[in-house]
Design an enzyme around this catalytic site. Structure first.
Site, short mmCIF file in Angstrom:
data_model
loop_
_atom_site.label_atom_id
_atom_site.label_comp_id
_atom_site.label_asym_id
_atom_site.label_seq_id
_atom_site.Cartn_x
_atom_site.Cartn_y
_atom_site.Cartn_z
N SER A 143 -40.81 31.81 38.14
CA SER A 143 -40.58 32.75 39.23
C SER A 143 -39.68 32.10 40.26
O SER A 143 -39.63 30.86 40.38
CB SER A 143 -41.92 33.12 39.89
OG SER A 143 -41.72 33.88 41.06
N TYR A 156 -49.96 30.89 44.20
CA TYR A 156 -49.08 31.40 43.14
C TYR A 156 -47.82 30.54 43.06
O TYR A 156 -47.39 30.15 41.95
CB TYR A 156 -48.71 32.85 43.43
CG TYR A 156 -47.78 33.46 42.40
CD1 TYR A 156 -48.24 33.75 41.12
CD2 TYR A 156 -46.45 33.73 42.71
CE1 TYR A 156 -47.40 34.31 40.17
CE2 TYR A 156 -45.60 34.28 41.76
CZ TYR A 156 -46.08 34.57 40.50
OH TYR A 156 -45.23 35.12 39.56
#
Length: 263
Positions: A143, A156
């Protein structure tokens, strides 16, 4: 693009989102698929659809990648049936967007178990075989959060930083074995990811105009399969932000705080 025809491709988290899109586009290219996810019903539906449309084989397994024992069982069966794996796409993952003081320890554990340990567990299952064959491709869905941390995504982001670190080291280890390692670093994608990650809907509302189409992301990933592509960064302008952040972190955090706080 004939290089995928007849190749064996494993995709985790394949029941929806970009996982299902990758499966669809690999099937179009003639690849045989192994689809892994927690939702067996969705996998069975996708299997029927793909086998009816294309002359390929699709095998499905119910799998939570956080279950290390089950990971080993599933991959042993895959190799017993297929003999080898050409491409592994580690796509399974999830996030919960909360400020650090509000995150529960069990949520932290769950994110690391799936996003990091699960990804590593699946990778370790294919590594000996790819090294022995001196052929293969491991694609890890990371990501932009792994490059540019923002408020409410501390855990995250930490998991995706770990994925990038693991992938970068692995790439160098496998260079002499002709096994490719690619990380995919997308920004927000229009999938059901945010049903869990963004319970309030605030983040989706603020970034809806710049969210990526999962089909477009899948196209980039499938086009890179079995090529020595180091990274796929989407969108490019967002990746430019991560580069600037690496060079000027203090200024970037100060200037970008107002935007980041909208998350």
């Amino acid at each position: 693009m004939n290089r995928l025809k007849g190749k064996n491709v494993i995709i985790t988290g394949a029941s929806g989102g970009i996982g299902a899109e990758i499966a669809q586009q690999c099937a179009e290219k003639g690849a045989n698929l192994v689809l892994l996810a927690r939702s067996k019903d969705k996998l069975d539906t996708l299997k029927r659809e793909l086998e009816n449309r294309y002359s390929i084989q699709v095998k499905v397994y119910q799998l939570d990648v956080a279950n290390k024992v089950r990971v080993e069982q599933v991959f042993k069966d895959i190799f017993a049936r297929l003999g080898h794996v050409d491409v592994l796409v580690n796509n399974a993952g999830f996030g919960i967007f909360r400020e650090a003081h509000a995150v529960q320890l069990d949520e932290i554990q769950a994110m690391f178990d799936v996003n990091v340990i699960g990804l590593m567990a699946c990778t370790l299952m294919v590594l000996p075989h790819m090294r022995k064959r001196k052929s293969g491709h491991i694609i890890n869905i990371a990501s932009q959060a792994g490059k540019l941390a923002t408020p409410k995504s501390s855990v995250y982001s930490a998991t995706k930083h770990a994925v990038l670190g693991f992938s970068n080291s692995l790439r160098m280890e496998l260079a002499d074995f002709h096994v490719y390692v690619t990380t995919v670093n997308p920004g927000p994608i229009a999938t059901n990811f945010f049903q869990i990650a963004d319970e309030q809907g605030t983040y989706v509302k603020n970034v809806q105009k710049i969210m990526l189409d999962p089909k477009y992301v899948a196209e980039k990933i499938v086009a890179a399969m079995l090529t020595p592509t180091r990274e796929i960064n989407l969108p490019r302008w967002m990746n430019a932000g991560s580069v600037i952040y690496a060079l000027f972190p203090r200024a970037f955090e100060r200037i970008g705080k107002r935007f980041f706080d909208r998350k």
